[in-house]
Scaffold this motif. Structure first.
Motif, PDB file in Angstrom:
ATOM      1  N   TYR A  47      38.813  44.752  50.490  1.00  0.00           N
ATOM      2  CA  TYR A  47      37.915  45.376  49.707  1.00  0.00           C
ATOM      3  C   TYR A  47      37.413  46.996  49.990  1.00  0.00           C
ATOM      4  O   TYR A  47      37.433  47.846  49.370  1.00  0.00           O
ATOM      5  CB  TYR A  47      36.625  44.480  49.745  1.00  0.00           C
ATOM      6  CG  TYR A  47      35.779  44.983  48.535  1.00  0.00           C
ATOM      7  CD1 TYR A  47      35.875  44.515  47.166  1.00  0.00           C
ATOM      8  CD2 TYR A  47      34.658  46.031  48.650  1.00  0.00           C
ATOM      9  CE1 TYR A  47      34.929  44.845  46.001  1.00  0.00           C
ATOM     10  CE2 TYR A  47      34.058  46.207  47.745  1.00  0.00           C
ATOM     11  CZ  TYR A  47      34.163  45.874  46.336  1.00  0.00           C
ATOM     12  OH  TYR A  47      33.368  46.383  45.212  1.00  0.00           O
ATOM     13  N   LEU A  48      37.077  47.189  51.399  1.00  0.00           N
ATOM     14  CA  LEU A  48      36.699  48.423  51.902  1.00  0.00           C
ATOM     15  C   LEU A  48      38.019  49.364  51.648  1.00  0.00           C
ATOM     16  O   LEU A  48      37.790  50.530  51.604  1.00  0.00           O
ATOM     17  CB  LEU A  48      36.446  48.302  53.480  1.00  0.00           C
ATOM     18  CG  LEU A  48      35.132  47.437  53.595  1.00  0.00           C
ATOM     19  CD1 LEU A  48      34.840  47.651  55.179  1.00  0.00           C
ATOM     20  CD2 LEU A  48      33.990  48.052  52.980  1.00  0.00           C
ATOM     21  N   ALA A  49      39.135  48.887  51.899  1.00  0.00           N
ATOM     22  CA  ALA A  49      40.493  49.730  51.851  1.00  0.00           C
ATOM     23  C   ALA A  49      40.709  50.097  50.260  1.00  0.00           C
ATOM     24  O   ALA A  49      41.060  51.187  50.110  1.00  0.00           O
ATOM     25  CB  ALA A  49      41.603  48.827  52.316  1.00  0.00           C
ATOM     26  N   ASP A  50      40.640  49.273  49.340  1.00  0.00           N
ATOM     27  CA  ASP A  50      41.007  49.455  47.903  1.00  0.00           C
ATOM     28  C   ASP A  50      40.067  48.977  46.804  1.00  0.00           C
ATOM     29  O   ASP A  50      40.520  49.156  45.860  1.00  0.00           O
ATOM     30  CB  ASP A  50      42.618  49.164  47.788  1.00  0.00           C
ATOM     31  CG  ASP A  50      42.595  47.607  47.926  1.00  0.00           C
ATOM     32  OD1 ASP A  50      41.730  46.777  47.943  1.00  0.00           O
ATOM     33  OD2 ASP A  50      44.012  47.112  47.945  1.00  0.00           O
ATOM     34  N   GLY A  51      38.970  48.723  47.326  1.00  0.00           N
ATOM     35  CA  GLY A  51      38.033  48.112  46.359  1.00  0.00           C
ATOM     36  C   GLY A  51      38.118  46.875  45.680  1.00  0.00           C
ATOM     37  O   GLY A  51      37.524  46.767  44.962  1.00  0.00           O
ATOM     38  N   LYS A  52      39.084  46.105  46.232  1.00  0.00           N
ATOM     39  CA  LYS A  52      39.174  44.608  45.539  1.00  0.00           C
ATOM     40  C   LYS A  52      39.416  43.636  46.751  1.00  0.00           C
ATOM     41  O   LYS A  52      39.874  43.857  47.709  1.00  0.00           O
ATOM     42  CB  LYS A  52      40.585  44.764  44.690  1.00  0.00           C
ATOM     43  CG  LYS A  52      40.330  45.681  43.394  1.00  0.00           C
ATOM     44  CD  LYS A  52      41.610  45.640  42.738  1.00  0.00           C
ATOM     45  CE  LYS A  52      41.583  46.287  41.583  1.00  0.00           C
ATOM     46  NZ  LYS A  52      42.759  46.213  40.787  1.00  0.00           N
ATOM     47  N   MET A  53      38.994  42.513  46.584  1.00  0.00           N
ATOM     48  CA  MET A  53      39.120  41.404  47.565  1.00  0.00           C
ATOM     49  C   MET A  53      40.558  40.796  47.704  1.00  0.00           C
ATOM     50  O   MET A  53      40.941  40.577  48.680  1.00  0.00           O
ATOM     51  CB  MET A  53      38.087  40.188  47.160  1.00  0.00           C
ATOM     52  CG  MET A  53      36.438  40.501  47.513  1.00  0.00           C
ATOM     53  SD  MET A  53      36.050  40.834  49.023  1.00  0.00           S
ATOM     54  CE  MET A  53      36.285  39.191  49.695  1.00  0.00           C
ATOM     55  N   MET A  54      41.300  40.938  46.453  1.00  0.00           N
ATOM     56  CA  MET A  54      42.454  40.416  46.478  1.00  0.00           C
ATOM     57  C   MET A  54      43.391  41.249  45.380  1.00  0.00           C
ATOM     58  O   MET A  54      42.682  41.873  44.556  1.00  0.00           O
ATOM     59  CB  MET A  54      42.448  39.112  45.964  1.00  0.00           C
ATOM     60  CG  MET A  54      41.880  38.710  44.595  1.00  0.00           C
ATOM     61  SD  MET A  54      39.983  38.457  44.907  1.00  0.00           S
ATOM     62  CE  MET A  54      39.557  37.829  43.411  1.00  0.00           C
ATOM     63  N   PRO A  55      44.585  41.110  45.212  1.00  0.00           N
ATOM     64  CA  PRO A  55      45.146  42.088  44.292  1.00  0.00           C
ATOM     65  C   PRO A  55      45.144  41.424  42.821  1.00  0.00           C
ATOM     66  O   PRO A  55      44.784  40.368  42.685  1.00  0.00           O
ATOM     67  CB  PRO A  55      46.797  41.878  44.878  1.00  0.00           C
ATOM     68  CG  PRO A  55      46.952  40.558  45.667  1.00  0.00           C
ATOM     69  CD  PRO A  55      45.294  40.621  46.320  1.00  0.00           C
ATOM     70  N   ASP A  56      45.486  42.111  41.893  1.00  0.00           N
ATOM     71  CA  ASP A  56      45.274  41.870  40.381  1.00  0.00           C
ATOM     72  C   ASP A  56      45.957  40.421  40.052  1.00  0.00           C
ATOM     73  O   ASP A  56      45.836  39.493  39.309  1.00  0.00           O
ATOM     74  CB  ASP A  56      45.578  42.968  39.420  1.00  0.00           C
ATOM     75  CG  ASP A  56      44.416  43.911  39.627  1.00  0.00           C
ATOM     76  OD1 ASP A  56      43.501  43.530  39.697  1.00  0.00           O
ATOM     77  OD2 ASP A  56      44.818  45.009  39.134  1.00  0.00           O
ATOM     78  N   LEU A  85      32.543  36.550  47.043  1.00  0.00           N
ATOM     79  CA  LEU A  85      32.656  35.389  46.677  1.00  0.00           C
ATOM     80  C   LEU A  85      33.561  35.228  45.566  1.00  0.00           C
ATOM     81  O   LEU A  85      33.870  34.129  45.150  1.00  0.00           O
ATOM     82  CB  LEU A  85      31.375  34.667  46.237  1.00  0.00           C
ATOM     83  CG  LEU A  85      31.230  33.177  45.961  1.00  0.00           C
ATOM     84  CD1 LEU A  85      31.158  32.406  47.311  1.00  0.00           C
ATOM     85  CD2 LEU A  85      29.879  32.931  45.447  1.00  0.00           C
ATOM     86  N   GLU A  86      33.968  36.272  44.792  1.00  0.00           N
ATOM     87  CA  GLU A  86      34.762  36.147  43.745  1.00  0.00           C
ATOM     88  C   GLU A  86      36.352  35.821  44.093  1.00  0.00           C
ATOM     89  O   GLU A  86      36.864  35.187  43.232  1.00  0.00           O
ATOM     90  CB  GLU A  86      34.842  37.628  42.899  1.00  0.00           C
ATOM     91  CG  GLU A  86      35.558  37.480  41.653  1.00  0.00           C
ATOM     92  CD  GLU A  86      35.096  36.691  40.623  1.00  0.00           C
ATOM     93  OE1 GLU A  86      35.990  36.065  40.242  1.00  0.00           O
ATOM     94  OE2 GLU A  86      33.848  36.312  40.720  1.00  0.00           O
ATOM     95  N   LEU A  87      36.398  36.142  45.468  1.00  0.00           N
ATOM     96  CA  LEU A  87      37.680  35.599  45.954  1.00  0.00           C
ATOM     97  C   LEU A  87      37.749  34.034  45.901  1.00  0.00           C
ATOM     98  O   LEU A  87      39.018  33.289  45.308  1.00  0.00           O
ATOM     99  CB  LEU A  87      37.843  35.893  47.369  1.00  0.00           C
ATOM    100  CG  LEU A  87      39.074  35.211  48.256  1.00  0.00           C
ATOM    101  CD1 LEU A  87      40.530  35.752  47.488  1.00  0.00           C
ATOM    102  CD2 LEU A  87      39.249  36.176  49.477  1.00  0.00           C
ATOM    103  N   ILE A  88      36.751  33.274  46.153  1.00  0.00           N
ATOM    104  CA  ILE A  88      36.747  31.941  46.362  1.00  0.00           C
ATOM    105  C   ILE A  88      36.629  31.526  44.598  1.00  0.00           C
ATOM    106  O   ILE A  88      37.389  30.755  43.986  1.00  0.00           O
ATOM    107  CB  ILE A  88      35.368  31.144  46.906  1.00  0.00           C
ATOM    108  CG1 ILE A  88      35.635  31.617  48.378  1.00  0.00           C
ATOM    109  CG2 ILE A  88      35.492  29.798  46.622  1.00  0.00           C
ATOM    110  CD1 ILE A  88      34.577  30.899  49.058  1.00  0.00           C
ATOM    111  N   LEU A  89      35.687  32.057  43.948  1.00  0.00           N
ATOM    112  CA  LEU A  89      35.278  31.682  42.607  1.00  0.00           C
ATOM    113  C   LEU A  89      36.453  31.855  41.484  1.00  0.00           C
ATOM    114  O   LEU A  89      36.794  31.128  40.531  1.00  0.00           O
ATOM    115  CB  LEU A  89      34.035  32.356  42.111  1.00  0.00           C
ATOM    116  CG  LEU A  89      32.943  32.024  42.851  1.00  0.00           C
ATOM    117  CD1 LEU A  89      31.653  32.763  42.144  1.00  0.00           C
ATOM    118  CD2 LEU A  89      32.510  30.480  42.913  1.00  0.00           C
TER     119      LEU A  89
END
Length: 358
Positions: A47-56, A85-89
């Motif tokens: 997330y710190l690197a590209d603003g997302k916890m995981m890819p689209d 938490l959006e990674l889990i949810l």
């Protein structure tokens, strides 16, 4: 051959994921099946690197696997919890993993702060609705940043969502059959709060009664969530299967973790019972960033998650072997991390369990 996606995520997640994989491979070698794992670097650092916890396309990527192992998510010093938490949810909702399964049992040799909890009295399962309810992410803030600001958080309860998780609970109670031949084949306790939540929980209770009518051989019980929290401590032996909404299930399973000796022993499964998508298994503890790299956290919860994964995949003998290996090591009491009163490292405990599996 099973393909397993490993998402170690944050904090101590990579450490416990390594021990989960070690036990998984030991079980595979001993019970004549193959495992192929693939690790994904999704989490707060990403997330710190590209603003997302995981890819689209994370759901497309994971859909080709037989199961998912999740380490631990979150580091508030890097990313606010409601974002991480959006990674889990996202995985739970995207793969319709509508059952959150939380076995709560006390292993022999494990110390618990609750004296009523013993290996003989504590053996329950909480079935938590996992995709809607209070965590449906419906709502908003009106006039944000002003003295007139109003926040609305809407809980969503559908008939389908309630019915299917309740039906799963009754089927599970039948399978567990722990009350003996002279009694009903199981008991399902409805965790509710319908005395105060006069729409959502009254609706929940109505659906529960409808489902229960189709299982006349299974005993039923109802407990308000606050009273249930008290009775879990006072009389844990009463409970067999407890079915709860998303929020209530989240809360009472943390209480359950303390009954069973702490978060280091508590594992959970995010299940799609219809097996349309891969299910996800995890230790339910946090990422404990302050312990990152110290290799001192208890890996048993992650290895217990592997046991649940193997059981879900149909490798029942291998799952039993993992459970037996954990039990044997704990009964001997010679190896343990600091939370267990020992001095061993995460990998030393993991290695001891893997050796017993072999």
């Amino acid at each position: 051959m099973y393909r397993v996606a490993v998402i170690p995520a944050d904090g101590v997640g990579p450490e416990v994921s390594e021990e989960a994989e070690r036990s998984l491979r030991a079980a595979a070698r001993s019970y004549d099946f193959d495992v192929q794992t693939e690790w994904f670097d999704w989490g707060c650092d990403r997330y710190l690197a590209d603003g997302k916890m995981m890819p689209d396309d994370y759901l497309d990527t994971l859909s080709g696997f037989d199961a998912i192992f999740l380490g631990s998510v979150g580091d508030v010093s890097k990313v606010p919890d409601h974002l991480s938490l959006e990674l889990i949810l996202g995985i739970r909702r995207g793969f319709d993993q509508y059952v959150n399964l939380r076995p709560i049992r006390l292993y022999p040799g494990v110390s618990t702060p609750i004296r009523t909890a013993t290996p003989e009295t504590l053996d329950m399962v909480v079935v938590r609705e996992n995709t809607e309810g209070e965590y449906a992410a419906q709502g908003g803030v009106f006039k944000a940043g002003t003295s007139d600001a109003v926040a609305l958080q809407t809980a969503v309860f559908t008939h389908k969502g309630c019915e299917r998780v309740m039906r799963y609970s009754f089927d599970l109670a039948r399978r567990r059959s722990k009350l003996g031949p002279e009694a009903p084949v199981g008991r399902v306790t409805n965790c509710t709060k319908s005395n105060a939540l006069n729409y959502s929980m009254v609706f929940w209770d109505t659906v529960f009664d409808e489902v229960a009518a189709g299982y006349p051989d299974v005993e039923t019980d109802m407990a308000l969530v606050d009273a249930l929290s008290m009775w879990m401590v006072k009389n844990p032996e009463w409970f067999d299967v407890v079915v709860a909404s998303n929020l209530f299930g989240d809360i009472i399973t943390d209480l359950g973790a303390m009954l069973q000796g702490g978060m280091g022993f508590a594992a959970g499964g995010n299940i799609d019972p219809e097996r349309r998508f891969p299910s996800m298994f995890e230790p339910i503890h946090g990422s404990a960033p302050k312990y990152t790299g110290q290799r001192r956290v208890n890996p048993i919860a992650s290895i217990e998650a592997v046991r649940m994964m193997l059981d879900h995949l149909g490798e029942h003998d291998a799952a039993d072997a993992v459970g037996a290996a954990i039990t044997e090591m704990l009964e001997e009491g010679e190896v343990g991390t600091r939370d267990m009163g020992g001095t061993n490292s995460t990998d030393e405990v993991g290695a001891a369990i893997a050796e017993r599996i072999r």
